[in-house]
Design an enzyme around this catalytic site. Structure first.
Site, PDB file in Angstrom:
ATOM      1  N   PRO A  73       0.783  -1.229   0.000  1.00 34.70           N
ATOM      2  CA  PRO A  73       0.000   0.000   0.000  1.00 34.70           C
ATOM      3  C   PRO A  73       0.819   1.284   0.000  1.00 34.70           C
ATOM      4  O   PRO A  73       0.245   2.367  -0.048  1.00 34.70           O
ATOM      5  CB  PRO A  73      -0.819  -0.118   1.289  1.00 34.70           C
ATOM      6  CG  PRO A  73       0.039  -0.938   2.190  1.00 34.70           C
ATOM      7  CD  PRO A  73       0.732  -1.932   1.297  1.00 34.70           C
ATOM      8  N   ASP A  75       4.554   2.027 -10.953  1.00 38.58           N
ATOM      9  CA  ASP A  75       3.299   2.755 -10.987  1.00 38.58           C
ATOM     10  C   ASP A  75       3.429   4.091 -10.263  1.00 38.58           C
ATOM     11  O   ASP A  75       4.274   4.258  -9.382  1.00 38.58           O
ATOM     12  CB  ASP A  75       2.179   1.932 -10.344  1.00 38.58           C
ATOM     13  CG  ASP A  75       1.744   0.763 -11.213  1.00 38.58           C
ATOM     14  OD1 ASP A  75       2.185   0.699 -12.371  1.00 38.58           O
ATOM     15  OD2 ASP A  75       0.958  -0.074 -10.734  1.00 38.58           O
ATOM     16  N   LYS A 124      -0.491   4.661 -14.402  1.00 41.42           N
ATOM     17  CA  LYS A 124      -1.429   3.711 -13.799  1.00 41.42           C
ATOM     18  C   LYS A 124      -2.035   4.264 -12.512  1.00 41.42           C
ATOM     19  O   LYS A 124      -1.962   3.672 -11.450  1.00 41.42           O
ATOM     20  CB  LYS A 124      -0.757   2.360 -13.519  1.00 41.42           C
ATOM     21  CG  LYS A 124      -0.360   1.621 -14.788  1.00 41.42           C
ATOM     22  CD  LYS A 124      -1.569   1.285 -15.621  1.00 41.42           C
ATOM     23  CE  LYS A 124      -1.185   0.625 -16.930  1.00 41.42           C
ATOM     24  NZ  LYS A 124      -2.333   0.426 -17.812  1.00 41.42           N
ATOM     25  N   GLY A 184       1.529  -1.077  -7.227  1.00 42.65           N
ATOM     26  CA  GLY A 184       0.946  -0.839  -5.920  1.00 42.65           C
ATOM     27  C   GLY A 184       0.108  -2.028  -5.467  1.00 42.65           C
ATOM     28  O   GLY A 184      -0.505  -2.715  -6.279  1.00 42.65           O
ATOM     29  N   GLY A 185       0.100  -2.290  -4.163  1.00 41.97           N
ATOM     30  CA  GLY A 185      -0.707  -3.381  -3.633  1.00 41.97           C
ATOM     31  C   GLY A 185      -0.170  -4.738  -4.020  1.00 41.97           C
ATOM     32  O   GLY A 185       1.029  -4.999  -3.960  1.00 41.97           O
ATOM     33  N   ASP A 186      -1.081  -5.614  -4.440  1.00 37.77           N
ATOM     34  CA  ASP A 186      -0.719  -6.960  -4.885  1.00 37.77           C
ATOM     35  C   ASP A 186      -0.953  -7.055  -6.390  1.00 37.77           C
ATOM     36  O   ASP A 186      -2.003  -6.621  -6.885  1.00 37.77           O
ATOM     37  CB  ASP A 186      -1.575  -8.003  -4.163  1.00 37.77           C
ATOM     38  CG  ASP A 186      -1.215  -9.415  -4.602  1.00 37.77           C
ATOM     39  OD1 ASP A 186      -0.282  -9.989  -4.034  1.00 37.77           O
ATOM     40  OD2 ASP A 186      -1.859  -9.924  -5.544  1.00 37.77           O
ATOM     41  N   THR A 239      -2.332  -6.115  -0.121  1.00 35.87           N
ATOM     42  CA  THR A 239      -3.356  -5.381  -0.853  1.00 35.87           C
ATOM     43  C   THR A 239      -4.049  -4.371   0.054  1.00 35.87           C
ATOM     44  O   THR A 239      -4.023  -4.481   1.283  1.00 35.87           O
ATOM     45  CB  THR A 239      -4.375  -6.347  -1.472  1.00 35.87           C
ATOM     46  OG1 THR A 239      -5.212  -5.639  -2.383  1.00 35.87           O
ATOM     47  CG2 THR A 239      -5.225  -7.031  -0.417  1.00 35.87           C
ATOM     48  N   ALA A 240      -4.692  -3.369  -0.538  1.00 40.13           N
ATOM     49  CA  ALA A 240      -5.234  -2.239   0.220  1.00 40.13           C
ATOM     50  C   ALA A 240      -6.263  -2.659   1.256  1.00 40.13           C
ATOM     51  O   ALA A 240      -6.314  -2.091   2.351  1.00 40.13           O
ATOM     52  CB  ALA A 240      -5.842  -1.220  -0.746  1.00 40.13           C
ATOM     53  N   MET A 284     -10.808   1.856  -5.684  1.00 40.76           N
ATOM     54  CA  MET A 284     -10.937   3.001  -6.596  1.00 40.76           C
ATOM     55  C   MET A 284     -12.385   3.470  -6.707  1.00 40.76           C
ATOM     56  O   MET A 284     -12.880   3.775  -7.777  1.00 40.76           O
ATOM     57  CB  MET A 284     -10.373   2.640  -7.978  1.00 40.76           C
ATOM     58  CG  MET A 284      -8.890   2.258  -7.943  1.00 40.76           C
ATOM     59  SD  MET A 284      -8.298   1.440  -9.442  1.00 40.76           S
ATOM     60  CE  MET A 284      -8.932  -0.226  -9.201  1.00 40.76           C
TER      61      MET A 284
END
Length: 253
Positions: free
Chosen positions: A15, A38, A60, A91-93, A121-122, A173
């Protein structure tokens, strides 16, 4: 003389906080010869790369100009064919809305060795940061990870899975579409009093938490937020606890 081809690592940056990188991810960045990253990857993670590493931002970021996916695919292949070890930093996974399937397919078609390194992940980062579980005995037996918008920018149509009262719904998002999301969820049968929360910049020290119920989702989220927003819908959202800034700083140090 022709080069032996390099390889491509598709790496999850998590994150955003550097100390939430996995050891394997940090090692990959530290050994990268080319880094395609990203826009949301922070400088403290980019600084882990060697000084002579070729760094290319791919964009991205939702709602903003970014490099086309086909261009990213070609660039990874071209750099690997030059003999470079390439890290595609996301970002994240990578497997959660990270287009890892498309990139892996392109690399495999080109005969380039590729490997995925997962990241936090977020949804998991937000749950840990603000003290709520994604699953909870007697309340949430399932977790649904979804994105608010499709490739063309339109809101997803099928929200039937979101009507499950025992499912925690994590919407990536989703900040700009909060009003539309509320209407779709209400129409799908989710009660208006269902607890909801939104987190801006999940996992980072500057993360912000907003809480309420589904009926007030759009009004709950300020319209001027610049960071990525994760929306969580379900009974577990009522368990979230705002963290004090000094505690966040202590955990990140």
């Amino acid at each position: 003389m022709p080069h032996d081809p390099g390889r491509v690592l598709l790496v999850g940056a998590g994150p955003g906080a550097a100390d939430l990188l996995t050891v394997r991810a940090a090692r990959a960045v530290g050994e990268a010869q080319a880094l395609l990253y990203d826009a949301l990857v922070p400088q403290e993670i980019l600084d882990l790369a060697p000084a002579n590493c070729l760094k290319i931002q791919t964009g991205k970021r939702a709602g903003r100009t970014s490099m086309a996916q086909t261009t990213i695919n070609r660039l990874m292949v071209r750099l690997a064919r030059r003999g470079l070890n390439v890290v595609r930093l996301k970002g994240g996974d990578p497997s959660v809305f990270g287009r890892v399937g498309e990139e892996m397919a392109a690399l495999q078609a080109a005969g380039i060795e590729a490997q995925v390194i997962p990241g936090v992940t977020a949804a998991a980062a937000a749950a840990a940061q603000f003290g709520f579980p994604l699953t909870h005995r007697g309340q949430a037996r399932r977790v649904v990870l979804t994105t608010a918008r499709l490739d063309q920018g339109s809101l997803a149509e099928d929200w039937r899975a979101a009507a499950d009262p025992e499912a925690t719904l994590a919407i990536y998002m989703g900040g700009a579409a909060a009003g539309e999301i509320r209407e779709r969820l209400l129409a799908a049968g989710r009660p208006a009093v269902t607890p909801v929360l939104a987190v801006e910049n999940a996992g980072r020290p500057e993360a912000r938490l907003f809480t309420g119920v589904l009926a007030g989702l759009a009004e709950m989220i300020p319209g001027h937020l610049d960071g990525p927003v994760l929306i969580v819908v379900g009974e577990v959202a009522a368990l979230a606890v705002a963290r004090q800034p000094d505690l966040l700083t202590e955990l990140a140090s």
